[in-house]
Design a protein around this motif. Structure first.
Motif, PDB file in Angstrom:
ATOM      1  N   GLU A  10      33.418  41.143  47.564  1.00 22.06           N
ATOM      2  CA  GLU A  10      33.009  39.755  46.809  1.00 22.06           C
ATOM      3  C   GLU A  10      33.782  38.864  47.162  1.00 22.06           C
ATOM      4  O   GLU A  10      33.480  37.571  47.131  1.00 22.06           O
ATOM      5  N   LEU A  11      35.130  39.084  46.714  1.00 21.42           N
ATOM      6  CA  LEU A  11      36.263  37.996  46.928  1.00 21.42           C
ATOM      7  C   LEU A  11      37.332  38.664  47.685  1.00 21.42           C
ATOM      8  O   LEU A  11      37.445  39.828  47.366  1.00 21.42           O
ATOM      9  N   ALA A  12      38.171  37.866  47.939  1.00 23.05           N
ATOM     10  CA  ALA A  12      39.480  38.258  48.423  1.00 23.05           C
ATOM     11  C   ALA A  12      40.579  37.296  48.458  1.00 23.05           C
ATOM     12  O   ALA A  12      40.512  36.068  48.434  1.00 23.05           O
ATOM     13  N   PHE A  13      41.516  37.947  47.703  1.00 25.85           N
ATOM     14  CA  PHE A  13      42.701  37.258  47.082  1.00 25.85           C
ATOM     15  C   PHE A  13      44.009  37.200  48.170  1.00 25.85           C
ATOM     16  O   PHE A  13      44.146  38.193  48.789  1.00 25.85           O
ATOM     17  N   CYS A  46      36.359  37.080  30.187  1.00 23.88           N
ATOM     18  CA  CYS A  46      37.585  37.750  30.509  1.00 23.88           C
ATOM     19  C   CYS A  46      38.343  38.182  29.228  1.00 23.88           C
ATOM     20  O   CYS A  46      39.457  39.013  29.381  1.00 23.88           O
ATOM     21  N   GLY A  47      37.804  37.971  27.969  1.00 20.36           N
ATOM     22  CA  GLY A  47      38.580  38.223  26.850  1.00 20.36           C
ATOM     23  C   GLY A  47      39.745  37.551  26.536  1.00 20.36           C
ATOM     24  O   GLY A  47      40.757  37.933  26.086  1.00 20.36           O
ATOM     25  N   LEU A  48      39.608  36.322  26.999  1.00 23.70           N
ATOM     26  CA  LEU A  48      41.056  35.356  26.871  1.00 23.70           C
ATOM     27  C   LEU A  48      40.688  34.220  25.947  1.00 23.70           C
ATOM     28  O   LEU A  48      39.507  33.972  25.976  1.00 23.70           O
ATOM     29  N   ARG A  49      41.606  33.741  25.420  1.00 24.91           N
ATOM     30  CA  ARG A  49      41.625  32.491  24.867  1.00 24.91           C
ATOM     31  C   ARG A  49      41.671  31.308  25.826  1.00 24.91           C
ATOM     32  O   ARG A  49      42.123  31.432  26.805  1.00 24.91           O
ATOM     33  N   SER A  75      37.018  36.969  39.486  1.00 22.50           N
ATOM     34  CA  SER A  75      35.897  37.833  39.220  1.00 22.50           C
ATOM     35  C   SER A  75      34.770  37.616  38.223  1.00 22.50           C
ATOM     36  O   SER A  75      33.638  37.915  38.597  1.00 22.50           O
ATOM     37  N   ALA A  76      35.267  37.298  37.025  1.00 25.28           N
ATOM     38  CA  ALA A  76      34.269  36.969  36.022  1.00 25.28           C
ATOM     39  C   ALA A  76      33.619  35.765  36.244  1.00 25.28           C
ATOM     40  O   ALA A  76      32.323  35.876  35.984  1.00 25.28           O
TER      41      ALA A  76
END
Length: 226
Positions: free
Chosen positions: A18-21, A63-66, A40-41
């Protein structure tokens, strides 16, 4: 010797990530993990809900981030989307490069491999949902247009390399014409035979028709000088 047995392709049924980093080289690994989690999210939102869902707040929540933590890694939405599309096309480039390394194969074999990989990927939910949405947005959003053009320019490089090997007699414009035609022809199948599209079940036969046609076109094309 002509390449006609498309069932013997080495890369048949291999899925593109799906993605490559990029490889993590030093730095704080947690930071790399967080960036990858964010992208990814973002891809998941793009596939499931469309481009309009890609707001910084929606991505942060996924992502559950602020929001402040998200902007620490990606200061703007444009920066995040640029990184997302880069990771998306990098996944294709990895597989294309693997095919090009099989220099003991005929160039027409490698062309069949690359085209087969793309056509099989068209049947995935990710590709069917993401790319047509980007095409539509590119008509009205300059930023998306530039990213999409960059994405396809990078994707065509493998086709250009193979066409150049098969047709060293052609000038650069002639090779570009062929690579562009092949790329556009494959992408056009997305709306007809992609994931859950009307002719998805016929994609196997359409793939064979396409590859046989591309091989013949590359071998016989003569550019009209204007």
């Amino acid at each position: 010797m002509p390449y006609s047995n498309l069932e013997t392709r080495k890369f048949k049924n291999i899925s593109i990530a799906e993605l490559a980093f990029p490889a993590r080289e030093g730095g704080y690994s947690k930071g790399h993990e967080t960036r990858e989690q964010i992208l990814s999210a973002a891809l998941h939102l793009l596939v499931e809900e469309g481009y309009g869902a890609l707001t910084m707040r929606r991505i942060a929540a996924a992502c559950g981030l602020r929001i402040g933590n998200l902007t620490y890694h990606f200061a703007t939405r444009e920066e995040l989307i640029r990184a997302l599309l880069d990771a998306l096309i990098r996944a294709y480039e990895i597989e294309f490069d693997a095919i090009l390394q099989f220099t003991d194969e005929l160039p027409e074999e490698r062309l069949a491999e690359v085209c087969g990989l793309i056509l099989e990927d068209i049947r995935t939910k990710k590709t069917t949902h993401v790319f047509p949405e980007l095409w539509a947005l590119a008509n009205h959003d300059r930023f998306v247009l530039e990213r999409v053009q960059e994405l396809y320019t990078r994707a065509r490089r493998s086709l250009l390399d193979i066409v150049a090997e098969m047709r060293p007699d052609l000038d650069p414009q002639g090779r570009e014409n062929l690579a562009l035609f092949i790329s556009a022809s494959m992408e056009g199948l997305t709306v007809f035979a992609g994931y859950e599209k009307p002719f998805e079940g016929q994609m196997g036969e359409l793939e064979r028709i396409a590859i046989q046609s591309f091989l013949q076109i590359v071998k016989t094309y003569r550019r009209t000088q204007t």
